[in-house]
Enzyme design. Sequence first.
Site, PDB file in Angstrom:
ATOM      1  N   LYS A  53       0.843  -1.206   0.000  1.00 39.05           N
ATOM      2  CA  LYS A  53       0.000   0.000   0.000  1.00 39.05           C
ATOM      3  C   LYS A  53       0.877   1.254   0.000  1.00 39.05           C
ATOM      4  O   LYS A  53       0.597   2.222  -0.705  1.00 39.05           O
ATOM      5  CB  LYS A  53      -0.946  -0.024   1.216  1.00 39.05           C
ATOM      6  CG  LYS A  53      -2.038  -1.076   1.042  1.00 39.05           C
ATOM      7  CD  LYS A  53      -2.855  -1.347   2.288  1.00 39.05           C
ATOM      8  CE  LYS A  53      -3.750  -2.565   2.015  1.00 39.05           C
ATOM      9  NZ  LYS A  53      -4.536  -3.007   3.164  1.00 39.05           N
ATOM     10  N   GLN A  97      -4.914  -1.998   9.302  1.00 37.30           N
ATOM     11  CA  GLN A  97      -4.724  -3.301   8.663  1.00 37.30           C
ATOM     12  C   GLN A  97      -5.393  -4.389   9.510  1.00 37.30           C
ATOM     13  O   GLN A  97      -5.013  -4.620  10.652  1.00 37.30           O
ATOM     14  CB  GLN A  97      -3.221  -3.579   8.491  1.00 37.30           C
ATOM     15  CG  GLN A  97      -2.917  -4.836   7.690  1.00 37.30           C
ATOM     16  CD  GLN A  97      -3.411  -4.752   6.239  1.00 37.30           C
ATOM     17  OE1 GLN A  97      -3.270  -3.727   5.581  1.00 37.30           O
ATOM     18  NE2 GLN A  97      -4.013  -5.821   5.755  1.00 37.30           N
ATOM     19  N   ASP A 120     -10.574   2.617   3.356  1.00 35.85           N
ATOM     20  CA  ASP A 120     -11.098   1.287   3.022  1.00 35.85           C
ATOM     21  C   ASP A 120     -12.609   1.302   2.808  1.00 35.85           C
ATOM     22  O   ASP A 120     -13.176   0.302   2.373  1.00 35.85           O
ATOM     23  CB  ASP A 120     -10.785   0.300   4.155  1.00 35.85           C
ATOM     24  CG  ASP A 120      -9.476  -0.435   3.923  1.00 35.85           C
ATOM     25  OD1 ASP A 120      -9.059  -0.543   2.757  1.00 35.85           O
ATOM     26  OD2 ASP A 120      -8.891  -0.901   4.912  1.00 35.85           O
TER      27      ASP A 120
END
Length: 287
Positions: A53, A97, A120
């Site tokens: 990422k 995460q 997200d």
Amino acid sequence: MTAKVLSGREVAAVVRGEVAERVAALADDGKTVGLATVLVGDDPASKIYVRNKHKAAERAGMLSFDYTLPADASQEQVESLIEQLNRDDQIDGMIVQLPLPGHLDGSRAVLAIDPAKDADGLHPYNLGLLVLDEPGPQPATPSGIMRILSYYEIATSGKSAVVVGRSFLVGRPIAMMLAKKGVDATVTQAHSRTPELGSLLATADIVVVAAGRPGLVNAGDVKPGAVVIDVGTNRTDDGLVGDVDFAAVAEVAGAITPVPGGVGPMTIASLLANTVAAAERSHMREG
Ligand code: NAP
């Protein structure tokens, strides 16, 4: 093989290019774009995901901020870090995460994220916007799937779709996106209690499989010419495989995503797109 292979790598490169252009346009206007990641512990797979990422964010011209807490960090430490990032003007998007170590509550951590910085698209506020069909950050993996369908001009209106899986991460949001006005598929959501999954799949023009079960979908389950999207990411002795028997199903399907190189690359591209969109909104508010 008869099926067209739907390359997520190709589509993700297009999305990353668009993101880089938008980041450059903001830079011309004096606004940087920042993505922060919060990793707790040292799970090797999570470390690789986080590293990828950062690489993708930096290649798109973003600033990237890497926060790692020890595996025994408390819920309060995780949430207070997230609140600090919420207040940091350099950070436009963040991800926590998942999964977090077992003693921590991932849902509560996601709740602590400012919904405007939710890269997200998993904050309940943003999932609520999705239900209301209002604009906002969308869950990264499902929005990546929708982009693959639009890039390859796959017709959805009036088609029947079966989604295998009902997680909040993939199954439920993709079912909602496929059924929404303008997309107009007729969607059936299957899960582990669905009887005779094979005969249900055989009715579908579009199949999305997000179960985490290698070999769940075989050639005999799929209608000839169907579009098969394999979200499954399973580490096996044979390497990374999806939930679909790719070689066999590709002989029957009309189009299919491979694993790796299908849905996977789209997830990171979508979270970059969510981050630049958040930066654009914040720049408009400031401007
Ligand atoms: P999850 O939370 O474990 O959910 C799996 C879903 O599949 C559940 O709804 C489960 O049903 C259903 N299921 C399990 N076995 C089944 C079976 N035999 N028949 C029918 N349904 C079955 O997993 P997830 O987070 O949604 O992830 C699913 C897969 O996608 C995993 O392999 C994950 O690694 C992968 N993934 C990939 C990406 C990417 O970027 N490529 C992103 C996210 C996830 P119940 O609800 O009844 O238990």
